[in-house]
Design a protein around this motif. Sequence first.
Motif, PDB file in Angstrom:
ATOM      1  N   PHE A 209      -1.019  -6.738   1.144  1.00 63.74           N
ATOM      2  CA  PHE A 209      -0.063  -6.054   2.021  1.00 63.74           C
ATOM      3  C   PHE A 209       1.098  -5.484   1.201  1.00 63.74           C
ATOM      4  CE2 PHE A 209       4.081  -6.609   4.123  1.00 63.74           C
ATOM      5  CZ  PHE A 209       3.978  -5.651   5.126  1.00 63.74           C
ATOM      6  N   PHE A 210       1.601  -6.285   0.254  1.00 63.10           N
ATOM      7  CA  PHE A 210       2.672  -5.787  -0.624  1.00 63.10           C
ATOM      8  C   PHE A 210       2.219  -4.530  -1.351  1.00 63.10           C
ATOM      9  CE2 PHE A 210       3.957  -5.455  -5.048  1.00 63.10           C
ATOM     10  CZ  PHE A 210       5.305  -5.191  -4.908  1.00 63.10           C
ATOM     11  N   CYS A 211       0.993  -4.556  -1.886  1.00 70.48           N
ATOM     12  CA  CYS A 211       0.470  -3.403  -2.613  1.00 70.48           C
ATOM     13  C   CYS A 211       0.396  -2.168  -1.715  1.00 70.48           C
ATOM     14  CB  CYS A 211      -0.913  -3.716  -3.180  1.00 70.48           C
ATOM     15  SG  CYS A 211      -0.907  -4.966  -4.485  1.00 70.48           S
ATOM     16  N   ALA A 212      -0.074  -2.369  -0.485  1.00 67.58           N
ATOM     17  CA  ALA A 212      -0.185  -1.249   0.451  1.00 67.58           C
ATOM     18  C   ALA A 212       1.175  -0.629   0.730  1.00 67.58           C
ATOM     19  CB  ALA A 212      -0.837  -1.722   1.753  1.00 67.58           C
ATOM     20  N   VAL A 213       2.193  -1.489   0.917  1.00 65.73           N
ATOM     21  CA  VAL A 213       3.544  -0.992   1.180  1.00 65.73           C
ATOM     22  C   VAL A 213       4.113  -0.310  -0.063  1.00 65.73           C
ATOM     23  CG1 VAL A 213       5.918  -1.676   1.710  1.00 65.73           C
ATOM     24  CG2 VAL A 213       4.014  -2.697   2.971  1.00 65.73           C
ATOM     25  N   ALA A 214       3.956  -0.952  -1.222  1.00 69.28           N
ATOM     26  CA  ALA A 214       4.531  -0.409  -2.457  1.00 69.28           C
ATOM     27  C   ALA A 214       3.890   0.916  -2.845  1.00 69.28           C
ATOM     28  CB  ALA A 214       4.383  -1.428  -3.578  1.00 69.28           C
ATOM     29  N   PHE A 215       2.587   1.061  -2.610  1.00 66.55           N
ATOM     30  CA  PHE A 215       1.917   2.302  -2.985  1.00 66.55           C
ATOM     31  C   PHE A 215       2.378   3.491  -2.137  1.00 66.55           C
ATOM     32  CE2 PHE A 215      -1.585  -0.141  -5.177  1.00 66.55           C
ATOM     33  CZ  PHE A 215      -1.380   0.452  -6.423  1.00 66.55           C
ATOM     34  N   THR A 216       2.970   3.233  -0.984  1.00 63.91           N
ATOM     35  CA  THR A 216       3.522   4.346  -0.195  1.00 63.91           C
ATOM     36  C   THR A 216       4.727   4.967  -0.886  1.00 63.91           C
ATOM     37  OG1 THR A 216       4.982   2.894   1.098  1.00 63.91           O
ATOM     38  CG2 THR A 216       2.762   3.276   1.957  1.00 63.91           C
ATOM     39  N   ALA A 217       5.373   4.186  -1.775  1.00 64.42           N
ATOM     40  CA  ALA A 217       6.531   4.689  -2.516  1.00 64.42           C
ATOM     41  C   ALA A 217       6.192   4.961  -3.983  1.00 64.42           C
ATOM     42  CB  ALA A 217       7.677   3.676  -2.429  1.00 64.42           C
ATOM     43  N   PHE A 218       4.893   4.997  -4.303  1.00 62.97           N
ATOM     44  CA  PHE A 218       4.450   5.172  -5.692  1.00 62.97           C
ATOM     45  C   PHE A 218       4.859   6.546  -6.211  1.00 62.97           C
ATOM     46  CE2 PHE A 218       1.544   6.062  -9.125  1.00 62.97           C
ATOM     47  CZ  PHE A 218       1.386   4.836  -9.756  1.00 62.97           C
ATOM     48  N   ALA A 278      -7.599  -9.329 -10.947  1.00 60.47           N
ATOM     49  CA  ALA A 278      -7.580  -8.117 -10.115  1.00 60.47           C
ATOM     50  C   ALA A 278      -6.319  -8.061  -9.252  1.00 60.47           C
ATOM     51  CB  ALA A 278      -8.831  -8.076  -9.231  1.00 60.47           C
ATOM     52  N   VAL A 279      -5.952  -9.188  -8.654  1.00 58.19           N
ATOM     53  CA  VAL A 279      -4.744  -9.229  -7.814  1.00 58.19           C
ATOM     54  C   VAL A 279      -3.506  -8.978  -8.655  1.00 58.19           C
ATOM     55  CG1 VAL A 279      -3.302 -10.703  -6.370  1.00 58.19           C
ATOM     56  CG2 VAL A 279      -5.778 -10.730  -6.077  1.00 58.19           C
ATOM     57  N   TYR A 280      -3.397  -9.643  -9.812  1.00 57.66           N
ATOM     58  CA  TYR A 280      -2.218  -9.476 -10.663  1.00 57.66           C
ATOM     59  C   TYR A 280      -2.051  -8.030 -11.125  1.00 57.66           C
ATOM     60  CZ  TYR A 280      -1.507 -14.549 -11.218  1.00 57.66           C
ATOM     61  OH  TYR A 280      -1.243 -15.886 -11.013  1.00 57.66           O
ATOM     62  N   VAL A 281      -3.132  -7.417 -11.590  1.00 52.23           N
ATOM     63  CA  VAL A 281      -3.054  -6.048 -12.093  1.00 52.23           C
ATOM     64  C   VAL A 281      -2.669  -5.089 -10.974  1.00 52.23           C
ATOM     65  CG1 VAL A 281      -4.412  -4.141 -13.029  1.00 52.23           C
ATOM     66  CG2 VAL A 281      -4.622  -6.434 -14.019  1.00 52.23           C
ATOM     67  N   LEU A 282      -3.251  -5.280  -9.805  1.00 54.64           N
ATOM     68  CA  LEU A 282      -2.948  -4.404  -8.671  1.00 54.64           C
ATOM     69  C   LEU A 282      -1.488  -4.549  -8.246  1.00 54.64           C
ATOM     70  CD1 LEU A 282      -4.455  -2.400  -6.856  1.00 54.64           C
ATOM     71  CD2 LEU A 282      -4.862  -4.251  -5.236  1.00 54.64           C
ATOM     72  N   VAL A 283      -1.006  -5.778  -8.163  1.00 55.57           N
ATOM     73  CA  VAL A 283       0.391  -6.016  -7.785  1.00 55.57           C
ATOM     74  C   VAL A 283       1.333  -5.418  -8.817  1.00 55.57           C
ATOM     75  CG1 VAL A 283       2.148  -7.802  -7.482  1.00 55.57           C
ATOM     76  CG2 VAL A 283      -0.071  -8.052  -6.372  1.00 55.57           C
ATOM     77  N   ALA A 284       1.037  -5.620 -10.101  1.00 54.51           N
ATOM     78  CA  ALA A 284       1.896  -5.092 -11.160  1.00 54.51           C
ATOM     79  C   ALA A 284       1.954  -3.579 -11.123  1.00 54.51           C
ATOM     80  CB  ALA A 284       1.390  -5.574 -12.524  1.00 54.51           C
ATOM     81  N   LEU A 285       0.806  -2.923 -10.940  1.00 53.38           N
ATOM     82  CA  LEU A 285       0.767  -1.464 -10.881  1.00 53.38           C
ATOM     83  C   LEU A 285       1.547  -0.949  -9.681  1.00 53.38           C
ATOM     84  CD1 LEU A 285      -0.340   1.184 -12.017  1.00 53.38           C
ATOM     85  CD2 LEU A 285      -2.388   0.850 -10.606  1.00 53.38           C
ATOM     86  N   ALA A 286       1.368  -1.586  -8.532  1.00 59.92           N
ATOM     87  CA  ALA A 286       2.098  -1.172  -7.328  1.00 59.92           C
ATOM     88  C   ALA A 286       3.602  -1.334  -7.516  1.00 59.92           C
ATOM     89  CB  ALA A 286       1.623  -1.988  -6.129  1.00 59.92           C
TER      90      ALA A 286
END
Length: 493
Positions: A209-218, A278-286
């Motif tokens: 969910f954090f990734c989904a929200v953060a990627f909206t501001a990517f 996979a979770v760590y890399v995705l969260v870090a990128l977001a």
Amino acid sequence: MAAAWGVPPVNLARRLLRTKPTERIVAESGRGEGGELRRTMSLWQLTLFSVGATLGTGIFVVLGQAVPKAGPAVVLAFVLAAITALFSALSYAELAGTIPVSGSSYSYAYATLGELVAWVCGWCLMLEYAVSVAAVAVGWGEYLNAFLRSLLGVTLPDAITRSPGQGGVVNVAAILIVLLATWLLLYGASESATANAVLVLIKIVVLLFFCAVAFTAFRSRNLAPFAPMGVAGIAGAASQVFFSYIGFDAASTAGEEARNPRRDLPLAIILSLAVVTAVYVLVALAAVGAMPWTAFDAERTEAGLARIADLAAGASWPGLAVSFGAVIAIASVVLTVIYGQTRILFAMSRDGLVPRVFQRIGGRRQVPVANTLLVAAFISVLAGLVPLGRLAEATSIGTLFAFTLVNIGVLVLRRRSPGLPRGFRTPLFPLTPVLGAVLCVVVMAGLSGVTWVAFGLWMLAGLVCYFVYGFRHSRLHVEAGSQAKPGTTSPQG
């Protein structure tokens, strides 16, 4: 020293370095005093046990500390740390598939490197499990307060959410989460695994969910320059985030309660590391895509992801969800790590190196009740009353030391017993375990001197305990003495 114990030096060395036959370790699997552990855990549950122990508050905290060191290249730092952990994970997978018992690296060391080394490894695991989970539980009150503050605008008083020396009286919140985990463990291993699966899935959903929200501001411009601190910055950040991967070995403590341990334990260890990476890399990128790396504050790490989510969405409710995820993350870690500690003590007790009470199985659910209660009481005292300080930091070095022994154990067992049935074989042998051991030593060398001093004091205390109790009560020693006397039989307890 040998003379002080009435043992010739040659015999003393032989006793300290005696190994326990692999076939015997496996044959005794599941057996305790008064019953046997139940084989109920599936591959899915074992995998989530390791994920639960690994995917804790580290990602909620360590990202904010690592980004200022590496910039957007913190994503590569997580990948580099995962590769470093992978070498040891592959060694764990081979030994777990060869010696599928509850003792984890303690049992592996007993089969390959001898009794004293096994004791030291078990003592390191006590540092990793009992002390680290107490330190994790201490922080639960702070995350709970952050969640309550966001949700209701209220906080619990410091007197019951902080330890003495940190502005509190008794950390009731820490004791509460330990007692809750203990209740689940006493209810049954399978039931605990199911509860952990639910908690793990919740925190993964929260992070996605954090990734989904953060990627909206990517913003792609936030990734430039990608590595402002160069290779040195990436390496420094990788050493720091490496400790977020500790815990993948948790599945190996469930070897005597797994349905198909030779197949499932290696898979669970490797799958858990893949999921966490996979979770760590995705969260870090977001995170670095949503906020410029220069805006990360290494001093304000506790609510780092929550703050990014709030800024990305322009509202406060996403941060509330992330704070809830941190609360759940700690609960899952406490549950899985207490479980691991009880099973390691179970194996050590069966070998006579710690008192027999730790191997007694009782209750309708066939769990080590006394063992679980004693461990919970010890952790509750630590978490509620003791400022852990540098001892908690030393858990990392204890874990790395155990990892090093596991890598060496693979080399020894391949040479000594090449024909043993193995559920998994480490690829690129012997390069993989050699690299695993070397990388663990390199990471250990980068830790502070104070951490080394704390670790040294812990090891000294462990050696005292071994020579006071384990040296004399070792089951192998007792049986050897019995066989030397005509007309006697070996004890089975």
